[in-house]
Design a protein around this motif. Sequence first.
Motif, PDB file in Angstrom:
ATOM      1  N   ARG A 182      25.887 -26.641  33.467  1.00 37.08           N
ATOM      2  CA  ARG A 182      25.331 -27.787  32.861  1.00 37.08           C
ATOM      3  C   ARG A 182      25.729 -29.051  33.320  1.00 37.08           C
ATOM      4  O   ARG A 182      26.792 -29.170  34.135  1.00 37.08           O
ATOM      5  CB  ARG A 182      26.109 -27.563  31.436  1.00 37.08           C
ATOM      6  CG  ARG A 182      25.923 -26.369  30.767  1.00 37.08           C
ATOM      7  CD  ARG A 182      26.515 -26.525  29.261  1.00 37.08           C
ATOM      8  NE  ARG A 182      25.463 -27.412  28.451  1.00 37.08           N
ATOM      9  CZ  ARG A 182      26.038 -27.795  27.263  1.00 37.08           C
ATOM     10  NH1 ARG A 182      27.276 -27.239  26.472  1.00 37.08           N
ATOM     11  NH2 ARG A 182      25.194 -28.661  26.543  1.00 37.08           N
ATOM     12  N   SER A 183      24.843 -29.940  32.901  1.00 38.15           N
ATOM     13  CA  SER A 183      25.292 -31.316  33.100  1.00 38.15           C
ATOM     14  C   SER A 183      24.657 -32.278  32.272  1.00 38.15           C
ATOM     15  O   SER A 183      25.062 -33.539  32.142  1.00 38.15           O
ATOM     16  CB  SER A 183      24.588 -31.959  34.757  1.00 38.15           C
ATOM     17  OG  SER A 183      23.146 -31.704  34.603  1.00 38.15           O
ATOM     18  N   ALA A 184      23.660 -31.680  31.402  1.00 38.26           N
ATOM     19  CA  ALA A 184      23.353 -32.547  30.433  1.00 38.26           C
ATOM     20  C   ALA A 184      23.427 -31.758  29.009  1.00 38.26           C
ATOM     21  O   ALA A 184      23.550 -30.570  28.791  1.00 38.26           O
ATOM     22  CB  ALA A 184      21.618 -32.668  30.516  1.00 38.26           C
ATOM     23  N   SER A 185      23.413 -32.517  27.949  1.00 38.53           N
ATOM     24  CA  SER A 185      23.458 -31.810  26.591  1.00 38.53           C
ATOM     25  C   SER A 185      22.124 -30.981  26.367  1.00 38.53           C
ATOM     26  O   SER A 185      21.134 -31.375  26.780  1.00 38.53           O
ATOM     27  CB  SER A 185      23.759 -32.894  25.513  1.00 38.53           C
ATOM     28  OG  SER A 185      22.683 -33.837  25.484  1.00 38.53           O
ATOM     29  N   ARG A 186      22.358 -30.219  25.161  1.00 39.81           N
ATOM     30  CA  ARG A 186      21.519 -29.470  24.924  1.00 39.81           C
ATOM     31  C   ARG A 186      20.529 -30.115  23.934  1.00 39.81           C
ATOM     32  O   ARG A 186      21.025 -30.845  23.116  1.00 39.81           O
ATOM     33  CB  ARG A 186      21.792 -28.051  24.443  1.00 39.81           C
ATOM     34  CG  ARG A 186      22.545 -27.929  23.368  1.00 39.81           C
ATOM     35  CD  ARG A 186      23.230 -26.625  22.889  1.00 39.81           C
ATOM     36  NE  ARG A 186      24.461 -26.852  21.782  1.00 39.81           N
ATOM     37  CZ  ARG A 186      24.248 -26.735  20.774  1.00 39.81           C
ATOM     38  NH1 ARG A 186      23.149 -26.477  19.964  1.00 39.81           N
ATOM     39  NH2 ARG A 186      25.100 -26.972  19.713  1.00 39.81           N
ATOM     40  N   LEU A 187      19.515 -29.687  23.463  1.00 47.13           N
ATOM     41  CA  LEU A 187      18.541 -30.228  22.440  1.00 47.13           C
ATOM     42  C   LEU A 187      18.821 -29.948  21.311  1.00 47.13           C
ATOM     43  O   LEU A 187      19.201 -28.382  21.484  1.00 47.13           O
ATOM     44  CB  LEU A 187      16.985 -30.125  23.057  1.00 47.13           C
ATOM     45  CG  LEU A 187      16.413 -30.702  24.372  1.00 47.13           C
ATOM     46  CD1 LEU A 187      15.097 -30.339  24.508  1.00 47.13           C
ATOM     47  CD2 LEU A 187      16.576 -32.057  24.043  1.00 47.13           C
ATOM     48  N   PRO A 188      18.354 -30.508  20.263  1.00 49.52           N
ATOM     49  CA  PRO A 188      18.722 -29.884  18.681  1.00 49.52           C
ATOM     50  C   PRO A 188      17.937 -28.510  18.817  1.00 49.52           C
ATOM     51  O   PRO A 188      17.029 -28.380  19.183  1.00 49.52           O
ATOM     52  CB  PRO A 188      17.929 -30.844  17.905  1.00 49.52           C
ATOM     53  CG  PRO A 188      18.218 -32.219  18.808  1.00 49.52           C
ATOM     54  CD  PRO A 188      18.166 -31.912  20.114  1.00 49.52           C
ATOM     55  N   GLY A 189      18.716 -27.442  18.076  1.00 52.55           N
ATOM     56  CA  GLY A 189      17.752 -26.294  17.851  1.00 52.55           C
ATOM     57  C   GLY A 189      17.952 -25.317  19.046  1.00 52.55           C
ATOM     58  O   GLY A 189      18.083 -24.153  18.912  1.00 52.55           O
ATOM     59  N   GLU A 190      18.610 -25.823  20.305  1.00 55.24           N
ATOM     60  CA  GLU A 190      18.825 -24.901  21.424  1.00 55.24           C
ATOM     61  C   GLU A 190      19.880 -24.302  21.427  1.00 55.24           C
ATOM     62  O   GLU A 190      21.085 -24.750  20.619  1.00 55.24           O
ATOM     63  CB  GLU A 190      18.743 -25.570  22.802  1.00 55.24           C
ATOM     64  CG  GLU A 190      17.634 -26.213  23.418  1.00 55.24           C
ATOM     65  CD  GLU A 190      17.439 -26.571  24.657  1.00 55.24           C
ATOM     66  OE1 GLU A 190      16.591 -26.944  25.370  1.00 55.24           O
ATOM     67  OE2 GLU A 190      18.541 -27.231  25.155  1.00 55.24           O
TER      68      GLU A 190
END
Length: 165
Positions: A63-71
């Motif tokens: 990972r390097s980025a945040s997840r999207l809502p609902g992921e």
Amino acid sequence: MRDLGLVAGSCGGLDVRFAAELARPAAERGWRPAITLTPTAHRWLEATGGLAEVAACTDLPVRSASRLPGEPRPHPDPSVFLFAPASANSVAKLALGIADNQALTLLGDVLGAPGITMVVAYQIQDTRVHHPAWQRHLDTLAGAGVTLHRLDIRRPWTEVLDLLP
């Protein structure tokens, strides 16, 4: 197998040492690395071709980025974290509670929490230790129960794995 939150920042040697001296040896010691990179560390590894080598050290996504809502959450909730290498900038941000990327958000969310072990192995220029805020940052992290270790570029990074429980 124990889950290890393995976080890396952009420091010299990242491209050749992170997988070889931290991620792979951690897996060989029975840890399951849940790897999160700062955005710059991700960019460095992507540019040097080292990202695939890092990804091969774990069965989890890097990972390097945040997840999207609902992921769904891509990583488990480890009780042990190793931030290595950590730059002076990232150490300062963590101590100040600045969570402007996924790596610092992850660490900031668990800093000082009961039952959480955190080791921060930082790499800094020799002159940085004279900055008036530097020692306060280290004191803040130590006060939160963080084990601190200064990485020596002449020594193997694997030595910080010995600081894990």
